[in-house]
Design an enzyme around this catalytic site. Structure first.
Site, PDB file in Angstrom:
ATOM      1  N   GLU A 150     -10.502   8.685  13.862  1.00  6.25           N
ATOM      2  CA  GLU A 150     -10.670   7.741  12.751  1.00  6.25           C
ATOM      3  C   GLU A 150     -10.331   6.329  13.201  1.00  6.25           C
ATOM      4  O   GLU A 150      -9.238   6.077  13.705  1.00  6.25           O
ATOM      5  CB  GLU A 150      -9.767   8.124  11.580  1.00  6.25           C
ATOM      6  CG  GLU A 150      -9.874   7.175  10.391  1.00  6.25           C
ATOM      7  CD  GLU A 150      -8.845   7.447   9.312  1.00  6.25           C
ATOM      8  OE1 GLU A 150      -8.385   6.480   8.687  1.00  6.25           O
ATOM      9  OE2 GLU A 150      -8.502   8.637   9.103  1.00  6.25           O
ATOM     10  N   ARG A 164       5.495   2.172  10.361  1.00  6.74           N
ATOM     11  CA  ARG A 164       5.448   3.396   9.564  1.00  6.74           C
ATOM     12  C   ARG A 164       6.395   4.426  10.186  1.00  6.74           C
ATOM     13  O   ARG A 164       6.010   5.179  11.085  1.00  6.74           O
ATOM     14  CB  ARG A 164       4.013   3.931   9.485  1.00  6.74           C
ATOM     15  CG  ARG A 164       3.068   2.953   8.768  1.00  6.74           C
ATOM     16  CD  ARG A 164       1.665   3.500   8.644  1.00  6.74           C
ATOM     17  NE  ARG A 164       0.771   2.521   8.003  1.00  6.74           N
ATOM     18  CZ  ARG A 164      -0.552   2.673   7.901  1.00  6.74           C
ATOM     19  NH1 ARG A 164      -1.128   3.773   8.375  1.00  6.74           N
ATOM     20  NH2 ARG A 164      -1.286   1.750   7.323  1.00  6.74           N
ATOM     21  N   GLN A 212      -3.998  -3.549  12.821  1.00 10.82           N
ATOM     22  CA  GLN A 212      -5.406  -3.432  12.457  1.00 10.82           C
ATOM     23  C   GLN A 212      -5.941  -4.748  11.925  1.00 10.82           C
ATOM     24  O   GLN A 212      -5.182  -5.623  11.507  1.00 10.82           O
ATOM     25  CB  GLN A 212      -5.619  -2.319  11.428  1.00 10.82           C
ATOM     26  CG  GLN A 212      -4.976  -2.547  10.078  1.00 10.82           C
ATOM     27  CD  GLN A 212      -5.142  -1.343   9.152  1.00 10.82           C
ATOM     28  OE1 GLN A 212      -5.174  -0.196   9.584  1.00 10.82           O
ATOM     29  NE2 GLN A 212      -5.267  -1.605   7.858  1.00 10.82           N
ATOM     30  N   ASP A 235     -14.239   7.129   5.427  1.00  9.48           N
ATOM     31  CA  ASP A 235     -13.664   6.883   6.747  1.00  9.48           C
ATOM     32  C   ASP A 235     -14.768   6.857   7.797  1.00  9.48           C
ATOM     33  O   ASP A 235     -15.715   7.660   7.749  1.00  9.48           O
ATOM     34  CB  ASP A 235     -12.681   7.994   7.128  1.00  9.48           C
ATOM     35  CG  ASP A 235     -11.395   7.957   6.321  1.00  9.48           C
ATOM     36  OD1 ASP A 235     -11.117   6.915   5.692  1.00  9.48           O
ATOM     37  OD2 ASP A 235     -10.680   8.973   6.315  1.00  9.48           O
ATOM     38  N   ASP A 252       0.849  -1.189   0.000  1.00  9.54           N
ATOM     39  CA  ASP A 252       0.000   0.000   0.000  1.00  9.54           C
ATOM     40  C   ASP A 252       0.887   1.242   0.000  1.00  9.54           C
ATOM     41  O   ASP A 252       1.804   1.367   0.810  1.00  9.54           O
ATOM     42  CB  ASP A 252      -0.880  -0.028   1.249  1.00  9.54           C
ATOM     43  CG  ASP A 252      -1.834   1.141   1.337  1.00  9.54           C
ATOM     44  OD1 ASP A 252      -1.812   1.991   0.436  1.00  9.54           O
ATOM     45  OD2 ASP A 252      -2.598   1.192   2.305  1.00  9.54           O
ATOM     46  N   SER A 272     -10.584   3.146   7.591  1.00  6.12           N
ATOM     47  CA  SER A 272     -10.597   3.635   6.215  1.00  6.12           C
ATOM     48  C   SER A 272     -11.017   2.448   5.358  1.00  6.12           C
ATOM     49  O   SER A 272     -10.449   1.356   5.496  1.00  6.12           O
ATOM     50  CB  SER A 272      -9.211   4.136   5.806  1.00  6.12           C
ATOM     51  OG  SER A 272      -9.179   4.459   4.437  1.00  6.12           O
TER      52      SER A 272
END
Length: 345
Positions: free
Chosen positions: A259, A111, A126, A246, A57, A262
């Site tokens: 959030e 990340r 997630q 979202d 991604d 997504s």
């Protein structure tokens, strides 16, 4: 130190031992219920993929990936996944999952470009899910049906947490509110996209913002999206564009739009070609994933990610994501958190 918000007179409703027990309760409850609600089969997912295959991604297109050479593969480069948005669609084909059914997996990512604060860490965990669908279901009404199913699981999980921990009362409203990013711009034309999210989520407490990735009337995007998984350029029944969005919940502890997912209907051939052109990324057509999609080797699908630590943080009324996952933080952040009753794991 990156941005750190300290809620006034913060006190976690659970101690460290109770928190660890509650994390397991939430994860077990949510995974069992989302699997049943969306008819998802659990599968094993990769932590890393080969670089240059078009599988990883790209998020907003500028974040660095964690890469390393593989000795036994002639030092080919591998990348730690950012998410599994495209890998899952390949998996649907491999497992021959029919329309109406899907897969669910644990996604773990690193990340390194994240700005560390109350809700962002270097580690991302997630539930990544993907479900096969028919061409007739590629519409806004079907997207809303799936969002409502996910929201029911969120409410169910919150109820169970509140039953076991009475000092954590339920907060979610009965219904989730849908609003298109273009309508949101009309409502608050002088605000930034994040400010618009804050205002609308504070008002309705649970919202799904539709259409993220395309240019709005003011020439700006509500937020960035990679061009090769979510469909953000297809006209909807309302005349807008976008079959993605979202899920945002109002976080009363932090006073922000929070959030937790997504998601969206994935691109078909036409949408991907259009979005690659809009993103000036047509060179990707020669990558493995993109060639398979263009050759009709991948099923139509809908999917997304649901942040595990985010969901635990929300339901346990925590002020910092480090209270529900182990991570790396600056010494200054550790000191400030300890001083203000925020116990980092």
């Amino acid at each position: 130190m990156s941005s750190l918000f300290i809620p006034k007179n913060y006190q976690s409703p659970l101690n460290l031992k109770q928190t660890e027990q509650a994390i397991k309760l939430i994860k077990d409850t949510f995974e069992r219920n989302i699997s049943a609600e969306l008819r998802l089969r659990r599968v094993t997912a990769p932590l890393f993929v080969l670089k240059g295959m078009g599988i990883n991604d790209d998020l907003n297109g500028h974040e660095r990936k964690v890469t390393f050479p593989i000795k036994d593969l002639g030092d080919q480069q591998a990348e730690v996944v950012n998410s599994l948005a495209k890998w899952k669609r390949l998996a649907l084909a491999d497992y021959e999952i029919p329309p109406g059914y899907g897969i669910l997996t644990d996604m773990n990512a690193i990340r390194p470009d994240e700005e560390l604060d109350n809700i962002h860490s270097l580690y991302v965990d997630q539930w990544d899910w993907e479900r096969s669908m028919t061409a007739e279901e590629r519409n806004l009404d079907f997207l809303k049906i799936v969002v409502r199913k996910i929201y029911e699981v969120l409410k169910r999980t919150e109820f169970i947490v509140s039953e076991i921990y009475p000092n954590i009362p339920q907060q979610l409203p009965d219904e989730i509110t849908f609003i298109h990013s273009e309508d949101l711009l009309k409502m608050y034309p002088d605000k930034t996209s994040k400010e618009r999210e804050t205002l609308v989520t504070q008002k309705y407490k649970a919202v799904f913002i539709i259409g993220i990735g395309a240019d709005l009337a003011n020439g700006e995007k509500h937020d960035g999206r990679a061009p090769d998984y979510d469909d953000w350029s297809t006209p909807t029944d309302d005349g807008y564009v976008g079959l993605n969005g979202d899920i945002l919940l109002w976080n009363d502890i932090l006073g922000i739009a929070f959030e937790i997912s997504s998601m969206g209907i994935r691109v078909d051939k036409e949408a991907m070609l259009k979005q690659l052109k809009l993103a000036n990324a047509e060179d990707r057509k020669d990558l493995l994933f993109h060639k398979k999609l263009l050759n009709d080797e991948l099923p139509l699908s809908i999917g997304g990610g649901l942040g595990q630590s985010r969901i635990c943080m929300f339901f346990l009324r925590k002020a910092h994501i480090g209270e529900v996952q182990s991570g790396l933080w600056s010494e200054e952040m550790h000191r400030e958190c300890k001083k203000n009753n925020i116990v980092l794991i």
